[in-house]
Motif scaffolding. Structure first.
Motif, PDB file in Angstrom:
ATOM      1  N   GLU A 142       0.891  -1.269  -0.047  1.00 19.27           N
ATOM      2  CA  GLU A 142      -0.036  -0.133   0.036  1.00 19.27           C
ATOM      3  C   GLU A 142       0.755   1.219  -0.048  1.00 19.27           C
ATOM      4  OE1 GLU A 142      -3.222  -0.089   2.946  1.00 19.27           O
ATOM      5  OE2 GLU A 142      -3.359  -2.300   2.969  1.00 19.27           O
ATOM      6  N   ILE A 143       2.117   1.020   0.502  1.00 18.65           N
ATOM      7  CA  ILE A 143       3.057   2.297   0.284  1.00 18.65           C
ATOM      8  C   ILE A 143       4.373   1.862  -0.098  1.00 18.65           C
ATOM      9  CG2 ILE A 143       3.634   1.794   2.753  1.00 18.65           C
ATOM     10  CD1 ILE A 143       3.724   4.870   3.032  1.00 18.65           C
ATOM     11  N   LEU A 144       4.752   2.631  -0.811  1.00 21.89           N
ATOM     12  CA  LEU A 144       6.278   2.221  -1.641  1.00 21.89           C
ATOM     13  C   LEU A 144       7.342   3.321  -1.025  1.00 21.89           C
ATOM     14  CD1 LEU A 144       5.987   1.787  -5.469  1.00 21.89           C
ATOM     15  CD2 LEU A 144       7.138   0.288  -3.810  1.00 21.89           C
ATOM     16  N   PHE A 145       8.337   2.905  -0.692  1.00 23.25           N
ATOM     17  CA  PHE A 145       9.507   3.748  -0.268  1.00 23.25           C
ATOM     18  C   PHE A 145      10.572   3.631  -1.344  1.00 23.25           C
ATOM     19  CE2 PHE A 145       7.229   2.923   3.719  1.00 23.25           C
ATOM     20  CZ  PHE A 145       7.132   4.164   4.278  1.00 23.25           C
ATOM     21  N   LEU A 146      11.135   4.545  -1.896  1.00 25.77           N
ATOM     22  CA  LEU A 146      12.202   4.737  -2.841  1.00 25.77           C
ATOM     23  C   LEU A 146      13.331   5.467  -2.467  1.00 25.77           C
ATOM     24  CD1 LEU A 146       9.107   4.830  -4.469  1.00 25.77           C
ATOM     25  CD2 LEU A 146      10.690   3.578  -6.239  1.00 25.77           C
ATOM     26  N   ASP A 147      14.410   5.190  -2.320  1.00 28.99           N
ATOM     27  CA  ASP A 147      15.755   5.834  -1.982  1.00 28.99           C
ATOM     28  C   ASP A 147      16.397   5.916  -3.399  1.00 28.99           C
ATOM     29  OD1 ASP A 147      17.580   7.248  -1.073  1.00 28.99           O
ATOM     30  OD2 ASP A 147      18.191   5.686   0.561  1.00 28.99           O
ATOM     31  N   GLU A 148      16.209   7.112  -3.822  1.00 30.22           N
ATOM     32  CA  GLU A 148      17.156   7.917  -5.203  1.00 30.22           C
ATOM     33  C   GLU A 148      17.142   6.715  -6.260  1.00 30.22           C
ATOM     34  OE1 GLU A 148      20.817   9.881  -4.784  1.00 30.22           O
ATOM     35  OE2 GLU A 148      20.419  10.257  -2.622  1.00 30.22           O
ATOM     36  N   PRO A 149      16.114   6.146  -6.670  1.00 25.28           N
ATOM     37  CA  PRO A 149      15.888   5.165  -7.676  1.00 25.28           C
ATOM     38  C   PRO A 149      16.350   5.436  -8.965  1.00 25.28           C
ATOM     39  CG  PRO A 149      13.846   6.300  -7.291  1.00 25.28           C
ATOM     40  CD  PRO A 149      14.762   6.879  -6.403  1.00 25.28           C
ATOM     41  N   THR A 150      16.557   6.847  -9.333  1.00 20.71           N
ATOM     42  CA  THR A 150      17.003   7.054 -10.658  1.00 20.71           C
ATOM     43  C   THR A 150      18.381   7.405 -10.933  1.00 20.71           C
ATOM     44  OG1 THR A 150      16.251   9.479 -10.417  1.00 20.71           O
ATOM     45  CG2 THR A 150      14.758   7.569 -11.252  1.00 20.71           C
ATOM     46  N   SER A 151      19.326   7.396  -9.715  1.00 19.35           N
ATOM     47  CA  SER A 151      20.493   7.926  -9.883  1.00 19.35           C
ATOM     48  C   SER A 151      21.258   7.376 -10.881  1.00 19.35           C
ATOM     49  CB  SER A 151      21.068   7.897  -8.345  1.00 19.35           C
ATOM     50  OG  SER A 151      21.019   6.715  -8.178  1.00 19.35           O
ATOM     51  N   ALA A 152      21.001   6.003 -11.315  1.00 17.15           N
ATOM     52  CA  ALA A 152      21.974   5.466 -12.452  1.00 17.15           C
ATOM     53  C   ALA A 152      21.264   5.605 -13.759  1.00 17.15           C
ATOM     54  CB  ALA A 152      22.465   4.191 -12.095  1.00 17.15           C
ATOM     55  N   MET A 153      20.306   6.331 -13.956  1.00 18.43           N
ATOM     56  CA  MET A 153      19.687   6.191 -15.238  1.00 18.43           C
ATOM     57  C   MET A 153      19.797   7.538 -16.074  1.00 18.43           C
ATOM     58  SD  MET A 153      15.882   5.096 -14.142  1.00 18.43           S
ATOM     59  CE  MET A 153      15.513   3.973 -12.791  1.00 18.43           C
ATOM     60  N   ALA A 196      18.255  10.210 -19.096  1.00 17.47           N
ATOM     61  CA  ALA A 196      17.148  11.077 -19.057  1.00 17.47           C
ATOM     62  C   ALA A 196      15.756  10.163 -19.459  1.00 17.47           C
ATOM     63  CB  ALA A 196      17.324  12.177 -19.735  1.00 17.47           C
ATOM     64  N   PRO A 197      15.791   9.543 -20.499  1.00 16.78           N
ATOM     65  CA  PRO A 197      14.496   8.836 -21.099  1.00 16.78           C
ATOM     66  C   PRO A 197      14.238   7.894 -20.145  1.00 16.78           C
ATOM     67  CG  PRO A 197      16.102   8.891 -22.781  1.00 16.78           C
ATOM     68  CD  PRO A 197      16.840   9.460 -21.600  1.00 16.78           C
ATOM     69  N   SER A 198      15.174   6.884 -19.430  1.00 16.08           N
ATOM     70  CA  SER A 198      14.811   5.927 -18.490  1.00 16.08           C
ATOM     71  C   SER A 198      14.368   6.535 -17.254  1.00 16.08           C
ATOM     72  CB  SER A 198      15.821   5.167 -18.138  1.00 16.08           C
ATOM     73  OG  SER A 198      16.809   4.686 -19.276  1.00 16.08           O
ATOM     74  N   ARG A 199      14.699   7.712 -16.879  1.00 18.91           N
ATOM     75  CA  ARG A 199      14.156   8.471 -15.875  1.00 18.91           C
ATOM     76  C   ARG A 199      12.698   8.777 -15.988  1.00 18.91           C
ATOM     77  NH1 ARG A 199      18.966  11.726 -14.658  1.00 18.91           N
ATOM     78  NH2 ARG A 199      17.922  13.283 -15.774  1.00 18.91           N
ATOM     79  N   ASN A 252       7.057   8.112 -14.791  1.00 16.57           N
ATOM     80  CA  ASN A 252       5.613   7.817 -15.341  1.00 16.57           C
ATOM     81  C   ASN A 252       5.222   6.616 -14.656  1.00 16.57           C
ATOM     82  OD1 ASN A 252       5.694  10.228 -16.804  1.00 16.57           O
ATOM     83  ND2 ASN A 252       6.352   9.020 -18.838  1.00 16.57           N
ATOM     84  N   LEU A 253       5.891   5.771 -14.487  1.00 17.84           N
ATOM     85  CA  LEU A 253       5.364   4.276 -13.893  1.00 17.84           C
ATOM     86  C   LEU A 253       5.115   4.496 -12.538  1.00 17.84           C
ATOM     87  CD1 LEU A 253       5.384   1.407 -14.881  1.00 17.84           C
ATOM     88  CD2 LEU A 253       7.758   1.212 -14.051  1.00 17.84           C
ATOM     89  N   LEU A 254       5.895   5.229 -11.767  1.00 17.78           N
ATOM     90  CA  LEU A 254       5.783   5.616 -10.426  1.00 17.78           C
ATOM     91  C   LEU A 254       4.042   6.662 -10.413  1.00 17.78           C
ATOM     92  CD1 LEU A 254       8.729   6.646  -8.538  1.00 17.78           C
ATOM     93  CD2 LEU A 254       7.600   4.682  -8.423  1.00 17.78           C
TER      94      LEU A 254
END
Lengths: 269, 250
Positions: free
Chosen positions: B161-172, B174-177, B182-184
């Protein structure tokens, strides 16, 4: 092959098959947790247990079992105390194990053939009693690993997420330390204390080169260990060699071939 | 008035006697999308670890689903994606399926008993994130963006019911980010999953989040009306001028 009719060879095979599956299965978790040297630390502690047994007239195998379990608990405690330098725990326990072994060996004046059989492994030294202990404890360890494989995977891959999944991480870590200790102690009879850690690490190293899934890592690691142990026993019997060294050389040779094939396939990239 | 899904009450935390968070109070409601931003070393990751119970605060309480995190047992309600730069071995010898499957845990031996249900959940999680075709690939064969999607699917396998994400896009790149954000947003808007994310991506925080938390100077300042906060304000924060926090509401 008429040598199969020799009773000590049959015992060596039984011990070898059990040992290889046990030590290579535990080895996968040990290597993936970047604790490859834990086998060395525990095996030296087991040598101290053997020396303790010889000094006080206790069956040395029991001494090895007790000392490796104590060493495993000590490693877990020290690992927590030296969080960022957890290899310190391994070095300390290994040095203490050697120190204790040397002192007790010299106290008991036990530089004898039996001690050498524990150092380098022996085909003829495996007794009926050893097989019974190995069979009982070995099967218990393997069954428990199968039952806990989901917990072990989760903790090995990512401890923090495992905690948030509700897995009792500290308990699983302690369990893994204890089964590693038992596996080392059960394997010293056939491989010897000096080489048991190699049999823990090398089959996993081979499987990491070729496996395409986590399940396959175990299958290949088990097969490499099994093949090395069985061939090692046969060769060491015919050429009167120490089985531990022979087994480790065979598995090292397999690793070299795996690396060579991988290197050629990838163009040494 | 709804009970907040997550509440921090007067939380303080220190590392070796040095306080890094003091008297932090915040509430997260169901369906919120909270972006935690702040300069490096501001204790954003520490704050997130306190929220999920990986770190215990020196003072104060953390309530999750109305329960103290220390007594909390309904772990299937929480999905967590740690920083990939941390202690996770991204070269781990396992397939995408095996990794996602490993997080379906609801007790000793239950993974064996509920095999069909488990497999269905893994399949659904992979489909939600759009990586079902990668299921038999090894983790080490994937790009940074694909790896992060695997971790997202792994977190989703329990239907949290709750998602915690810690800097998930740091290795991505721009398009992947963009794709990942969008997914989130989709998970938050369409499935109603509450999202708490630590990020340095100011543009994303302003555009997608419903709340922004500025972590700075051992405090957390929550902006509930994201419309007030412009990218310029937060750029100031990242440049160590705390413009966004000047209009703060604690």
């Amino acid at each position: 092959m008429d040598f199969l009719s020799i009773s000590f060879i049959n015992r060596a095979f039984a011990a070898g098959v059990l040992t290889s599956i046990l030590i290579s299965t535990v080895g996968v978790f040990v290597v993936l947790r970047r604790m490859s040297m834990v086998g060395d630390s525990l095996s030296h502690a087991s040598l101290a247990g053997v020396a303790f047994g010889m000094l006080f007239g206790i069956y040395p195998f029991y001494g090895a079992l007790v000392f490796t379990v104590i060493a495993a608990i000590l490693i877990e405690i020290l690992r927590k105390a030296f969080k960022k330098y957890s290899e310190v725990a391994l070095a300390v326990v290994m040095s203490a194990g050697i120190g204790l072994a040397v002192v007790m060996i010299s106290l008991g004046k036990s530089y004898n053939r039996d001690l050498f059989s524990y150092l380098f492994g022996s085909l003829i030294a495996v007794s009926e009693k050893d097989i019974k202990i190995m069979g009982f404890l070995g099967l218990a360890v393997i069954t428990s690993i199968i039952a806990l494989n989901r917990e072990l995977f989760a903790v090995t891959f990512d401890e923090e997420s495992a905690k948030i999944s509700g897995i009792p991480v500290n308990l699983i870590n302690l369990y893994l330390s204890l089964v590693t200790a038992l596996s080392v102690a059960l394997s010293v009879r056939i491989v010897g204390t000096l080489l048991v850690s190699a049999l823990m690490v090398i089959p996993t190293a081979v499987s990491l080169q070729v496996s395409k899934s986590f399940k396959m890592v175990f299958i290949i690691s088990n097969l490499v260990a099994l093949f090395s142990v069985i061939l090692g026993i046969i060769i060491s019997y015919y050429f009167d060699l120490a089985p531990g060294g022979t087994i480790v050389l065979i598995s090292s040779f397999i690793l070299a071939i795996a690396l060579l094939i991988k290197g050629v396939r990838s163009g040494w990239d | 008035m709804f009970t907040p899904i997550l509440e921090l009450i007067d939380v303080s935390f220190s590392y070796n006697g040095n306080p890094v968070l003091e008297n932090v109070n915040l509430k997260v409601e169901k369906g919120d999308f909270l972006a935690l931003i702040g300069p490096n070393g501001a204790a954003k990751t520490t704050l997130m670890k306190i929220m999920v119970g990986l770190l215990t605060p020196k003072y104060g309480r953390v309530l999750i689903f109305g329960e103290n995190i220390r007594e909390f047992k309904k772990w299937d309600k929480i999905g967590y994606i740690p920083q990939l730069t941390g202690e996770i071995n991204t070269g781990f010898p396992a397939t995408v399926w095996e990794i996602v499957d490993s997080n379906y845990y609801n007790g000793f031996l239950k993974g064996f008993i509920n095999k069909d249900r488990r497999e269905k959940s893994v399949k659904q999680a992979l489909e939600k994130v759009g990586i079902d075709k990668l299921s038999q690939k090894m983790l080490k064969e994937l790009s940074g963006g694909e790896k992060q999607k695997v971790f997202l699917a792994r977190a989703l396998v329990k239907n949290p019911e709750i998602l915690f994400l810690d800097e998930p896009t740091s290795a991505m790149d721009a398009p992947s980010r963009e794709d990942f954000y969008n997914l989130l947003t989709d998970l938050n808007k369409n499935l109603g999953i509450t999202v708490i994310i630590v990020t340095h991506d100011i543009g994303f925080a302003c555009e997608k989040a419903t709340k922004i938390g500025c972590v700075k100077g051992k405090r957390v300042f929550i902006h509930e009306n994201v419309g007030e906060v412009t990218e310029g304000h937060i750029a100031g924060l990242m440049g160590y001028k705390i413009a966004a926090c000047d209009i703060h509401k604690e």
